[in-house]
Scaffold this active site. Structure first.
Site, mmCIF file in Angstrom:
data_model
loop_
_atom_site.group_PDB
_atom_site.id
_atom_site.type_symbol
_atom_site.label_atom_id
_atom_site.label_comp_id
_atom_site.label_asym_id
_atom_site.label_seq_id
_atom_site.Cartn_x
_atom_site.Cartn_y
_atom_site.Cartn_z
ATOM 1 N N HIS A 1 -4.104 4.821 8.600
ATOM 2 C CA HIS A 1 -3.169 3.730 8.295
ATOM 3 C C HIS A 1 -3.864 2.378 8.406
ATOM 4 O O HIS A 1 -3.646 1.492 7.581
ATOM 5 C CB HIS A 1 -1.959 3.781 9.236
ATOM 6 C CG HIS A 1 -0.882 4.705 8.779
ATOM 7 N ND1 HIS A 1 -1.021 6.074 8.789
ATOM 8 C CD2 HIS A 1 0.347 4.451 8.293
ATOM 9 C CE1 HIS A 1 0.083 6.620 8.339
ATOM 10 N NE2 HIS A 1 0.932 5.661 8.016
ATOM 11 N N LYS B 1 7.016 12.967 14.556
ATOM 12 C CA LYS B 1 7.881 13.289 15.686
ATOM 13 C C LYS B 1 8.071 12.026 16.517
ATOM 14 O O LYS B 1 7.199 11.158 16.568
ATOM 15 C CB LYS B 1 7.312 14.433 16.529
ATOM 16 C CG LYS B 1 6.046 14.108 17.279
ATOM 17 C CD LYS B 1 5.582 15.292 18.114
ATOM 18 C CE LYS B 1 4.311 14.903 18.869
ATOM 19 N NZ LYS B 1 3.783 16.005 19.655
#
Length: 183
Positions: free
Chosen positions: A38, A103
């Site tokens: 990212h 998650k």
């Protein structure tokens, strides 16, 4: 709560219609990227460089798959904690990302970016990486190979199941769960 069988190419259209608690079975292309990838994607955006994949309508699975054993397509491919991507996610959502899978809960800036862009956040069950691997039919490293397991990979998935935990209208299973517990 509903169940949807979707092709990943339908995510741009369908993400705004999905609600917290819905289950989704995805078939198509999903990209893996964790925090190191990212950071590189956002740096490429800042530099005006071509991105490793088209963000428009894309789904990113926050996972760093383990190497495949002989006869396997991929090793274990469980979700990683999504909060580590929170500093980068609003930027990717504003650039067209439709779906994130991981998650854990997301922060307010990510929720706001999902609302602005009609995107969705889904969770995959942690600790079930070997089971998730059965849904992956092909894998290809497409960028940042130097990151090893955290490189960006293009996964071809079939019947990859996840649960919508935060939607674009403010639905949030984590917040709802806390509220139910308090009562």
């Amino acid at each position: 709560m509903a169940h949807y069988d979707l092709k990943t190419g339908q995510l741009k259209e369908m993400a705004p219609k999905l609600r917290a608690g819905d289950t989704v079975t995805l078939t198509g292309t999903v990209y893996t990227a964790r925090d190191a990838a990212h950071k590189k994607i956002v740096a490429a955006m800042d530099a005006g460089e071509k991105l490793p994949f088209d963000l428009s309508g894309a789904a990113i699975y926050y996972a760093g798959p383990t190497p495949a054993k002989p006869g396997q397509v991929i090793g274990s491919v469980g979700p990683t904690t999504s909060g580590r991507m929170d500093p980068f996610a609003p930027r990717l959502l504003d650039a067209g990302l439709s779906c994130m899978i991981g998650k854990g809960v997301r922060n307010q800036a990510v929720q706001q970016a999902m609302q602005r862009n009609g995107a969705v956040y889904m969770v995959a069950i942690g600790g079930a990486g070997a089971a998730k691997a059965a849904s992956i039919k092909a894998v290809e490293v497409i960028a940042y190979e130097e990151l090893g397991c955290e490189s960006i990979k293009r996964l071809t998935v079939e019947n990859f199941t996840a649960i919508v935990s935060q939607d674009c209208v403010g639905g949030n299973l984590y917040a709802e769960g806390i509220e139910k517990y308090r009562r």
